[in-house]
Design an enzyme around this catalytic site. Structure first.
Site, mmCIF file in Angstrom:
data_model
loop_
_atom_site.group_PDB
_atom_site.id
_atom_site.type_symbol
_atom_site.label_atom_id
_atom_site.label_comp_id
_atom_site.label_asym_id
_atom_site.label_seq_id
_atom_site.Cartn_x
_atom_site.Cartn_y
_atom_site.Cartn_z
ATOM 1 N N ASP A 4 5.898 12.544 -7.595
ATOM 2 C CA ASP A 4 7.025 13.355 -8.056
ATOM 3 C C ASP A 4 8.362 12.930 -7.468
ATOM 4 O OD1 ASP A 4 5.215 14.710 -9.558
ATOM 5 O OD2 ASP A 4 5.368 16.617 -8.498
ATOM 6 N N LYS A 58 0.879 -1.171 0.000
ATOM 7 C CA LYS A 58 0.000 0.000 0.000
ATOM 8 C C LYS A 58 0.915 1.219 0.000
ATOM 9 C CE LYS A 58 -2.118 -3.354 2.687
ATOM 10 N NZ LYS A 58 -2.716 -4.115 1.615
#
Length: 474
Positions: free
Chosen positions: A399, A394
């Site tokens: 970026d 998970k």
């Protein structure tokens, strides 16, 4: 006979009229669910009322609010962490923006001086956990959704028993549904060794035992208040790849040292108090040692609040991305806003990649997830299905400089029904590691081709749409 039928009808309408205000007042943030419950209760007075009592009422929130009103205040035993607060001038603009979101919805503060280790090999993960438990001197706290009474579960149980007999205080909290295979026979040696054992939900009363829809999905280990673990791995042989159905198990876990361990301890302390009424002492929150250089923050979310912590944070992260979004999740049953966020990200030219579990996941959940593929693929989202075994991480990375790792899947259940915990990482090197893991997983995955996907059969489309109707409980 007519008299009995009349009485049954009147009682049914009284029941309906008494429940409708409850539905309208408690489901304000979910208009679709509100309409569904109103229709169910009015068209099926007895069955609809029964289903709402079992699945629709959030008794956990009511009980937690009651406890808070009674005066529980974990923060009073937390040492001051002001010296470990993050200086925003060391962060880029995206990190600053998401830090403010995380601090507001999570009600915790990002801290520096942490040492965070990413663990993707299950055997190494459990070796690290067992090593930390072996080194314990004062306390061991564990909270798990699934604890299997198999070889691994018994091995760690016996280690806990040994430490308890050495004088270490051990508290063990498990979810009564997820760990339903734990028997009195398995737990008896722990109790004999004076280990404190408690179940999270259901609670002690008959009324609380109806809350089967609200689970503690957290996985937490804290040793001496100084070393913490959390992430995707429960305790069971299947996590070692020893289950013939699941096969190889791919997961992501975290080993923590530094101020974030105290935040993780606070999550456990709140859950322990909820389950037992006992408050942890100040000695359970020692000043952090063995500091590192990582900036991190623990976030807890669950049905005891209105914020939807992980939902808000994931939405903010995806919509704030400027270059790349990388999502790894075992279950993918998102809300409409999260679907729109992923689509908008791809439409803006952001490389948006999603890795999901493949054939080794549960059929209904997989079919529901596939129901979302059409619009995502049309927007340009890259979708991969893992083929080498069970895919269970998970992790969300944005970026290459911001990540969220923990227990929460990208699904409605994790975001609104389960108690979850995660760690926000404001660190480039850790984000790069997660992206590197994602790139390695692609080698064992199948990318969904938009053209071939559009050619699937009508039967497949029907099963996907049918399973999507049950998205809120999958």
């Amino acid at each position: 006979m007519q008299t009995i039928l009349a009485i049954v009808t009147v009682v049914g309408y009284i029941l309906t009229l008494s429940l409708l205000p409850v539905v309208l007042l408690t489901r304000k943030r979910e208009p679709v669910a509100t309409v569904a419950w109103v229709m169910a209760i009015t068209t099926m007075p007895y069955l609809g009322a029964f289903l709402f009592v079992v699945f629709g009422i959030n008794r956990v929130k009511l009980r937690v609010l009651g406890r808070r009103a009674a005066g529980i205040n974990i923060s009073r035993v937390l040492p001051v962490l002001a010296g470990h607060r993050v200086a925003e001038d060391g962060l880029n603009q995206l990190q600053k923006d998401l830090l403010r979101v995380a601090e507001r919805v999570g009600r915790t503060r990002a801290t520096v001086d942490n040492r965070v280790q990413l663990l993707t090999d299950a055997r190494k993960t459990f070796d690290e956990i067992e090593s930390a438990i072996t080194s314990a001197r004062s306390s061991i706290h564990l909270e798990y959704y699934i604890w299997q009474p198999d070889r691994l579960g018994t091995e760690i149980r016996d280690l806990l028993i040994r430490k308890a007999r050495e004088g270490v205080r051990v508290r063990f909290l498990y979810d009564a549904i997820g760990s339903g295979r734990l028997t009195k026979r398995f737990l008896a040696p722990m109790l004999d060794a004076k280990i404190q054992v408690a179940t999270f939900v259901p609670g002690q009363s008959l009324r609380e035992r109806w809350s089967i829809n609200l689970r503690s999905h957290r996985k937490i280990v804290i040793v001496d208040g100084l070393i913490g673990f959390t992430g995707g791995m429960n305790v069971g042989d299947e996590y070692l790849g020893e289950d013939p159905f699941f096969g190889q198990w791919r997961d992501t876990h975290l080993r923590l040292q530094g101020p974030t361990v105290l935040q993780l301890q606070e999550v456990f302390a709140t859950d322990w108090h909820y389950a037992t009424g006992e408050e942890l002492s100040r000695s359970d929150f020692p000043p952090p040692v063995d500091l590192g250089n990582d900036c991190a923050q623990v976030i807890a979310g669950g049905p005891d609040t209105e914020e939807g912590e992980f939902h808000a944070l994931m939405f903010a992260a995806i919509t704030r991305a400027e270059r790349e979004v990388t999502l790894a999740t075992s279950y993918f049953v998102p809300t409409p806003p999260l679907v729109t966020a992923l689509e908008a990200s791809a439409l803006r030219g952001i490389r948006t990649r999603v890795m999901l579990s493949g054939p080794k996941t549960y059929w209904g959940t997989r079919q529901a997830a596939r129901g979302y593929y059409d619009s995502l693929l049309a927007a340009g989202v890259e979708i991969y299905e893992y083929q080498a075994g069970q895919f269970h991480p998970k992790a969300l990375t944005v970026d290459g400089c911001w990540s969220l790792v923990g227990t929460a899947n990208f699904d409605v259940r994790s975001l609104f029904l389960n108690f979850e915990v995660g760690v926000v990482l404001y660190d480039i090197s850790l984000s790069e590691q997660l992206q590197h893991d994602f790139d390695n997983d692609i080698k064992s995955a199948r990318r969904i081709d938009p053209v071939r996907w559009s050619q699937r059969s009508t039967w497949e489309r029907l099963t996907e749409s049918f399973c999507m109707m049950f998205s809120p409980v999958l």
